[in-house]
Design an enzyme around this catalytic site. Structure first.
Site, PDB file in Angstrom:
ATOM      1  N   ARG A   1       0.816  -1.176  -0.012  1.00 16.24           N
ATOM      2  CA  ARG A   1      -0.053   0.069   0.010  1.00 16.24           C
ATOM      3  C   ARG A   1       0.989   1.062   0.018  1.00 16.24           C
ATOM      4  O   ARG A   1       1.846   1.320   0.591  1.00 16.24           O
ATOM      5  CB  ARG A   1      -0.915   0.009   1.239  1.00 16.24           C
TER       6      ARG A   1
ATOM      7  N   HIS B   1      -7.589   0.733  -6.260  1.00 18.43           N
ATOM      8  CA  HIS B   1      -7.756  -0.069  -4.857  1.00 18.43           C
ATOM      9  C   HIS B   1      -8.452  -1.150  -5.305  1.00 18.43           C
ATOM     10  O   HIS B   1      -9.747  -1.491  -4.766  1.00 18.43           O
ATOM     11  CB  HIS B   1      -8.531   0.687  -3.870  1.00 18.43           C
TER      12      HIS B   1
ATOM     13  N   GLN C   1     -10.539  -3.841  -2.680  1.00 18.39           N
ATOM     14  CA  GLN C   1     -11.497  -3.282  -2.156  1.00 18.39           C
ATOM     15  C   GLN C   1     -12.734  -3.471  -3.317  1.00 18.39           C
ATOM     16  O   GLN C   1     -13.950  -3.964  -2.914  1.00 18.39           O
ATOM     17  CB  GLN C   1     -11.498  -1.592  -2.065  1.00 18.39           C
TER      18      GLN C   1
ATOM     19  N   ASP D   1     -16.970   8.079  -0.709  1.00 20.26           N
ATOM     20  CA  ASP D   1     -15.752   7.906  -0.100  1.00 20.26           C
ATOM     21  C   ASP D   1     -15.274   9.270   0.394  1.00 20.26           C
ATOM     22  O   ASP D   1     -15.854  10.296   0.098  1.00 20.26           O
ATOM     23  CB  ASP D   1     -14.731   7.444  -1.011  1.00 20.26           C
TER      24      ASP D   1
ATOM     25  N   CYS E   1     -16.308   2.583   1.320  1.00 15.97           N
ATOM     26  CA  CYS E   1     -14.959   1.508   1.511  1.00 15.97           C
ATOM     27  C   CYS E   1     -14.535   1.769   3.038  1.00 15.97           C
ATOM     28  O   CYS E   1     -13.941   0.815   3.378  1.00 15.97           O
ATOM     29  CB  CYS E   1     -13.882   2.104   0.620  1.00 15.97           C
TER      30      CYS E   1
ATOM     31  N   ARG F   1     -13.934  -7.625   2.911  1.00 14.94           N
ATOM     32  CA  ARG F   1     -12.573  -7.564   2.385  1.00 14.94           C
ATOM     33  C   ARG F   1     -11.751  -8.610   2.706  1.00 14.94           C
ATOM     34  O   ARG F   1     -10.733  -9.042   1.954  1.00 14.94           O
ATOM     35  CB  ARG F   1     -11.906  -6.116   3.410  1.00 14.94           C
TER      36      ARG F   1
HETATM   37  N1  NVA Z   1      -9.633   7.257  -1.407  1.00 16.27           N
HETATM   38  C1  NVA Z   1      -9.219   6.853   0.030  1.00 16.27           C
HETATM   39  C2  NVA Z   1      -9.723   5.584   0.373  1.00 16.27           C
HETATM   40  C3  NVA Z   1      -9.192   4.843   1.594  1.00 16.27           C
HETATM   41  C4  NVA Z   1      -9.609   3.361   1.635  1.00 16.27           C
HETATM   42  C5  NVA Z   1      -7.996   7.192   0.372  1.00 16.27           C
HETATM   43  O1  NVA Z   1      -7.234   6.989  -0.718  1.00 16.27           O
HETATM   44  O2  NVA Z   1      -7.599   7.683   1.354  1.00 16.27           O
HETATM   45  N1   CP Z   2     -11.095   0.559   2.867  1.00 17.46           N
HETATM   46  C1   CP Z   2      -9.872   0.559   3.183  1.00 17.46           C
HETATM   47  O1   CP Z   2      -9.025   0.231   2.432  1.00 17.46           O
HETATM   48  O2   CP Z   2      -9.811   0.737   4.678  1.00 17.46           O
HETATM   49  P1   CP Z   2      -8.250   0.883   5.314  1.00 17.46           P
HETATM   50  O3   CP Z   2      -7.696   2.214   4.918  1.00 17.46           O
HETATM   51  O4   CP Z   2      -8.568   0.911   6.689  1.00 17.46           O
HETATM   52  O5   CP Z   2      -7.434  -0.153   4.753  1.00 17.46           O
END
Ligand code: NVA
Ligand code: CP
Length: 330
Positions: A108, A135, A138, A231, A272, A317
């Protein structure tokens, strides 16, 4: 012919065929059944995976850890503070070392090119746990949750409200296009997905029968929608100075009771997570103090309401990530 994704990385769903995505979804449902029945499934005993997180996480990290342990694997967690990656050792060298010790790598972080390079240099399957662009894990959980509600999703409408060019919105457009789900991005013109990605998705949609619509009108976005998705308005890695501008642009796209009422009465709400739906977080409280907003992308009326499915989605998930690791490592 049977689907086989053994040895493959999982970097973006653009690389996966509809049949391969279907296979992963079916496998996820099977793992969920096994978990509920208490049937042990340590099919990958003896294997080892490493989880690299350059951004924070609750769901993705826990999903990978629990899924890996359920499959009988060993798990190592690394974050920037506890590894040499990028500071004292290049990405390519890190990838080569990890590839010698681990059977699979989760990453990540920021640029999509990093997760692609990890796959290129490590020689083992790499799974994208979120980048600035995509992502993909997800998405499997999201579609699984939709199918648990509606069965076959083909021909149904999923609308994403908000920052329609973020990683989650991009990936939703890809998965919907591949699986024949009508995707609508509803947000301000400034925050629409890149033309190049829309073009690729339209090509996939031509095969699946999906439609892709980009609009700024909330009434049109909600009309006939089966799934309303949102989101956070500012993603990880974006500077906090952008909050004011983002709130100004996205306030009209908040998913609240009035917006839900414009969709089908049977519609569900997905997110998400994490979400700013109240003032129970430091950021939520700070935004309230500065801008007077009690909630951002979704109100408690929806988040705590009967149509909300975001916690089923969060559970899924784990089942879907398990399916991805199993299918690529077995
Ligand atoms: N768009 C958000 C998704 C988090 C799971 C981010 O990248 O922070
Ligand atoms: N939805 C998701 O990816 O959550 P986290 O950022 O907690 O992993």
């Amino acid at each position: 012919m049977g689907v086989n994704v053994r040895g493959r990385s999982f970097l973006t769903l653009l690389d996966y065929t509809p049949e391969e995505i279907r296979y992963l979804l079916n496998l996820s449902k099977e793992f969920k059944r096994m978990k509920a029945a208490g049937t042990l499934h340590e099919y990958l005993r003896g294997k080892q995976v490493v989880l690299l997180f350059e951004k924070t996480s609750t769901r993705t990290r826990c999903a990978f850890e629990v899924a890996a342990r359920d499959l009988g694997m060993g798990v190592t967690f690394l974050d920037p503070a506890s590894s040499q990656m990028g500071k004292k050792e290049s990405l390519a060298d890190t990838a080569k070392v990890l590839g010698r010790m681990f059977d699979g790598i989760e990453y990540r972080g920021f640029k999509q090119s990093v997760v692609e390079d990890l796959a290129k240099y490590s020689g083992v399957p790499v799974w994208n746990g979120l980048t600035d662009d995509f992502h993909p894990t997800q998405m499997l959980a999201d579609i699984m949750t939709c199918e648990e509600e509606f069965g076959d999703m083909r021909g149904r409408k999923l609308t994403f409200f908000g920052d329609a060019r973020n990683n989650v919105a991009n990936s939703l457009m890809v998965v919907c296009a591949k699986l024949g789900i009508n995707f609508c991005a509803c947000g301000p013109k400034e925050l629409m997905p890149k033309d190049e990605l829309v073009e690729k998705c339209r090509e996939a949609a031509a095969y699946s029968g999906a439609t892709i619509t980009l609009i700024d009108d909330i009434r049109e976005g909600a009309k006939d929608a089966d799934v309303l998705y949102t989101d956070i308005w500012l993603s990880m890695g974006e500077p906090a100075e952008l909050w004011e501008q983002r709130i100004h642009l996205l306030r009209p796209y908040q998913v609240n009771g009035a917006l839900m009422a414009m969709a089908k009465p049977t519609a569900i709400f997905l997110h998400c997570l994490p979400s700013f739906h109240d003032r129970e977080t430091t950021v939520g409280e700070d935004i309230y103090q500065k801008f007077g907003l009690e909630a951002m992308e979704v109100t408690d009326e929806v988040f705590l309401g009967k149509q909300a499915r975001q916690f089923d989605e969060a559970e899924n998930r784990m089942h879907t990530i398990k399916a991805v690791m199993y299918a690529t490592l077995k």
